[in-house]
Enzyme design. Structure first.
Site, PDB file in Angstrom:
ATOM      1  N   ASN A 168       0.690  -0.810  -0.096  1.00 43.95           N
ATOM      2  CA  ASN A 168      -0.036   0.627   0.286  1.00 43.95           C
ATOM      3  C   ASN A 168       0.399   1.434  -0.039  1.00 43.95           C
ATOM      4  OD1 ASN A 168       0.855  -0.189   2.248  1.00 43.95           O
ATOM      5  ND2 ASN A 168      -0.831  -0.019   3.341  1.00 43.95           N
ATOM      6  N   GLU A 264       5.864  -3.645  11.736  1.00 42.23           N
ATOM      7  CA  GLU A 264       4.488  -2.773  11.935  1.00 42.23           C
ATOM      8  C   GLU A 264       3.274  -3.502  10.875  1.00 42.23           C
ATOM      9  OE1 GLU A 264       6.666   1.556  10.852  1.00 42.23           O
ATOM     10  OE2 GLU A 264       5.164   0.054   8.922  1.00 42.23           O
ATOM     11  N   CYS A 298      -3.321   0.857   6.903  1.00 43.22           N
ATOM     12  CA  CYS A 298      -2.838   0.044   8.097  1.00 43.22           C
ATOM     13  C   CYS A 298      -3.572   1.109   9.216  1.00 43.22           C
ATOM     14  CB  CYS A 298      -2.211   0.323   8.716  1.00 43.22           C
ATOM     15  SG  CYS A 298      -0.223   1.445   8.528  1.00 43.22           S
TER      16      CYS A 298
HETATM   17  P1  NAP Z   1       1.347  -8.702   3.311  1.00 37.70           P
HETATM   18  O1  NAP Z   1       0.682 -10.261   2.219  1.00 37.70           O
HETATM   19  O2  NAP Z   1       1.992  -9.649   4.778  1.00 37.70           O
HETATM   20  O3  NAP Z   1       2.857  -8.606   2.579  1.00 37.70           O
HETATM   21  C1  NAP Z   1       3.869  -7.801   2.567  1.00 37.70           C
HETATM   22  C2  NAP Z   1       5.465  -8.370   2.602  1.00 37.70           C
HETATM   23  O4  NAP Z   1       5.409  -9.643   2.844  1.00 37.70           O
HETATM   24  C3  NAP Z   1       5.356  -8.255   1.071  1.00 37.70           C
HETATM   25  O5  NAP Z   1       5.831  -7.842   0.616  1.00 37.70           O
HETATM   26  C4  NAP Z   1       5.558 -10.057   0.371  1.00 37.70           C
HETATM   27  O6  NAP Z   1       5.700  -9.687  -0.901  1.00 37.70           O
HETATM   28  C5  NAP Z   1       5.611 -10.372   1.814  1.00 37.70           C
HETATM   29  N1  NAP Z   1       6.024 -11.470   2.132  1.00 37.70           N
HETATM   30  C6  NAP Z   1       4.823 -12.468   2.346  1.00 37.70           C
HETATM   31  N2  NAP Z   1       5.556 -13.653   2.689  1.00 37.70           N
HETATM   32  C7  NAP Z   1       6.268 -13.381   2.932  1.00 37.70           C
HETATM   33  C8  NAP Z   1       7.463 -14.639   3.400  1.00 37.70           C
HETATM   34  N3  NAP Z   1       6.512 -16.210   3.808  1.00 37.70           N
HETATM   35  N4  NAP Z   1       8.434 -14.004   3.998  1.00 37.70           N
HETATM   36  C9  NAP Z   1       9.079 -12.581   4.238  1.00 37.70           C
HETATM   37  N5  NAP Z   1       7.843 -11.986   3.128  1.00 37.70           N
HETATM   38  C10 NAP Z   1       6.560 -12.703   2.431  1.00 37.70           C
HETATM   39  O7  NAP Z   1       1.040  -7.804   3.461  1.00 37.70           O
HETATM   40  P2  NAP Z   1       0.243  -6.856   2.122  1.00 37.70           P
HETATM   41  O8  NAP Z   1      -0.840  -6.763   1.736  1.00 37.70           O
HETATM   42  O9  NAP Z   1       1.317  -6.084   1.491  1.00 37.70           O
HETATM   43  O10 NAP Z   1      -0.054  -5.373   3.429  1.00 37.70           O
HETATM   44  C11 NAP Z   1      -0.915  -5.064   4.121  1.00 37.70           C
HETATM   45  C12 NAP Z   1      -1.308  -5.578   5.230  1.00 37.70           C
HETATM   46  O11 NAP Z   1      -0.057  -4.345   5.521  1.00 37.70           O
HETATM   47  C13 NAP Z   1      -2.293  -4.767   5.779  1.00 37.70           C
HETATM   48  O12 NAP Z   1      -2.844  -5.766   7.108  1.00 37.70           O
HETATM   49  C14 NAP Z   1      -2.156  -3.632   6.667  1.00 37.70           C
HETATM   50  O13 NAP Z   1      -2.339  -3.195   7.940  1.00 37.70           O
HETATM   51  C15 NAP Z   1      -0.513  -4.107   6.698  1.00 37.70           C
HETATM   52  N6  NAP Z   1       0.631  -2.442   7.399  1.00 37.70           N
HETATM   53  C16 NAP Z   1       0.652  -2.192   7.996  1.00 37.70           C
HETATM   54  C17 NAP Z   1       1.331  -0.844   8.397  1.00 37.70           C
HETATM   55  C18 NAP Z   1       1.639  -0.445   9.591  1.00 37.70           C
HETATM   56  O14 NAP Z   1       2.585   0.490   9.690  1.00 37.70           O
HETATM   57  N7  NAP Z   1       1.675  -0.994  11.085  1.00 37.70           N
HETATM   58  C19 NAP Z   1       1.648   0.318   7.383  1.00 37.70           C
HETATM   59  C20 NAP Z   1       1.270  -0.338   6.316  1.00 37.70           C
HETATM   60  C21 NAP Z   1       0.283  -1.774   5.962  1.00 37.70           C
HETATM   61  P3  NAP Z   1       4.904 -10.201  -2.212  1.00 37.70           P
HETATM   62  O15 NAP Z   1       4.282  -9.177  -2.460  1.00 37.70           O
HETATM   63  O16 NAP Z   1       5.699 -10.963  -2.556  1.00 37.70           O
HETATM   64  O17 NAP Z   1       3.757 -10.882  -1.359  1.00 37.70           O
END
Ligand code: NAP
Length: 501
Positions: A168, A264, A298
């Protein structure tokens, strides 16, 4: 989209983007690429490399070999490089913003401000270099200690830092990790989210041009499901700074072992609205908080808990304002655009349908075209509905009507998440009391939940994260104190005289 910026030619051939190791742009030996499509019109934005485990090894080895040299570069020079990088981000923000819009469906203006906000973070991190200043201490404070022991404490880097970002804010939430990592003398391996990799990879050009030496900053692209576990369990990674879903974060914490983590993660931020709240301000905060970037934030407002006397009018006004939101092309800066992909749309629709099955009142929205979901307001959400607990990450705002403040606090705290909370009221004393009861990292009084400004500490509790980010907090968390103790000899003691009569 025509790339008129010559500097970027090195990182791509036609629509094929390369990955970045040791100062070189490379094509993966896997021979495989992943196609990134514009979530609004399904046009191909580009193809990224699906890196192999051997390429992960190479990136990490290069990073490891570069740490010493980079650590020995004076802090002021590292800070100057960050500032140069910030200048380049600002210079190229229009191009990068348009690319980000195409890649992730973010409205153009917001996409450009994501690039500029990253430049601000780089500049502010460079300015905060004094956070790395050390201390000296004599040992005579505690009983048994003496002035013959003197400690010198200073901060050193952790080594190779793995930065993994979400889709995002693919540029900002990798950039906000990279700037403190580099300032503190670490080398970096970045693994951007697959959806967002193209824009985030431009950090390679920017940092290279700004003067980061080869090997200090490396980029690996590819699916987390394929190379993620190999990356996070690699023995030469010394720290992981991750932003993403709680599910991936928990998995990472299980696999990563004893290395330091900054996480995060997801959120389910609840807005408690008391009867005396300023209606106009509250409505504005809820609509903007719930629907900016289609709720894919988030810190989006993900639940509203209104008290009985204000519930009807509040919901009526929120619906009124929601219906005014423009819907369509991110290039025209419409308020509501596409979600990141069709799977995410299916998931959000599933949550709406579950609520409908259980008797929710749909006040507006609940319509889909392609990857666009109309902004949806749900009234009379009950705690047996999935939308009361699961992170929707889409343009839906559920209202859970409550009868007492105690009930609002309980529903807020019963969530597995603990990112931020909000209280809308004119009774500040009461707000402060409620704030103390909420199990979250940050409580916003009379404002929507939000990550910034970036010098505030940003903290998630429970399933929402681990550790604090924010400019000076990130600098501290991405370095560690090192202590050298001088044990002076008795000779030194004899030289010292105390001549008080
Ligand atoms: P996600 O599906 O968990 O992916 C995040 C990152 O992790 C991506 O780069 C993904 O790569 C990678 N990843 C996936 N599986 C992995 C593994 N086994 N080992 C290492 N890395 C791996 O999250 P998203 O859909 O991109 O983001 C949305 C989420 O992020 C929401 O839950 C949101 O609340 C949270 N978020 C939190 C914050 C905060 O500051 N608290 C800020 C922004 C977003 P791929 O893309 O290649 O799968």
């Amino acid at each position: 989209m025509i790339n008129k910026i010559q500097e970027f030619n090195v990182m791509r051939e036609n629509l094929n983007y390369k990955f970045f190791i040791n100062g070189e742009w490379r094509v993966s030996t896997s021979g495989k690429t992943i196609t990134i499509k514009n979530p609004f019109n399904n046009e191909i934005v580009g193809n990224i490399q699906a890196c192999t485990k051997e390429e992960v090894d190479q990136a990490i080895i290069n990073a490891k070999q570069s740490v010493n040299c980079w650590e020995n570069t004076p802090i002021r020079e590292r800070a100057e490089i960050l500032k140069k990088a910030a200048n380049l981000m600002n210079k190229w923000s229009d191009y990068l913003g348009e690319l980000l819009m195409n890649e992730n469906g973010k409205p153009l203006k917001s996409a450009i401000s994501e690039i500029k906000r990253t430049a601000l973070i780089f500049n502010a991190t460079a300015e905060a270099k004094s956070e790395l200043v050390g201390t000296t201490m004599t040992g005579d404070i505690l009983e048994g200690g003496s002035r013959e022991k003197i400690s010198i404490t200073y901060r050193v880097p952790l080594g190779v830092v793995l930065c993994i970002g979400p889709f995002n804010y693919p540029f900002n939430l990798t950039g906000s990790k990279i700037a403190p990592a580099l300032l503190t003398g670490n080398s970096v391996v970045m693994k951007p989210s697959t959806e967002g990799s193209i824009t985030a990879s431009h950090l390679g050009i920017i940092l290279d041009k700004a003067g980061v030496p080869p090997g200090v900053f490396n980029i690996i692209t590819g699916r987390g499901s394929e190379i993620g576990d190999y990356l996070i369990s690699h023995p030469d990674i010394n720290m992981i700074n991750f932003t993403g879903s709680s599910k991936t974060g928990k998995h990472l914490a299980e696999v990563a072992g004893m290395i330091p983590l900054l996480l995060e993660l997801g959120g389910k931020d609840a807005a408690i609205v008391l009867n005396d709240a300023d209606l106009k301000k509250t409505v504005k905060s809820i609509v903007s908080g719930a629907f900016s970037y289609n709720g894919q934030r988030c810190t989006a407002v993900k639940r509203v808990l209104p008290m009985p006397d204000i519930a009807d009018i509040l919901i009526e006004k929120v619906v009124e304002e929601t219906k005014k939101l423009s819907i369509g092309d991110p290039a025209e800066n419409k308020s509501i655009g596409p979600l990141i992909n069709s799977n995410q749309c299916d998931y959000v629709q599933e949550l709406i349908d579950d609520a409908i099955d259980k008797g929710v009142e749909v006040k507006c929205g609940n319509k889909r075209e392609g990857n666009i979901l109309w902004p949806t307001v749900l009234d009379k959400v009950t705690v047996d509905m999935r939308i009361a607990w699961e992170e929707q990450f889409g343009p839906v705002v559920p209202f859970i009507r409550v009868k007492t403040i105690e009930e609002a606090i309980k529903i807020s705290n019963d969530s597995e998440y603990g990112l931020q909370g909000m209280i809308f009221t004119n009774n500040i004393d009461l707000a402060l009391n409620i704030a103390q009861e909420l199990e979250v990292g940050t409580v916003q009084i009379n404002g929507q939940s939000s990550r910034g400004p970036d010098h505030f500490p940003f903290i998630g509790t429970k399933a929402s994260g681990m550790g604090a980010q924010g400019i000076k907090y990130s600098i501290k968390n991405m370095s560690r104190p090192k202590v050298i103790v001088m044990n002076l000899s008795e000779k030194g003691k004899l030289l010292r005289k105390c001549d008080i009569d």
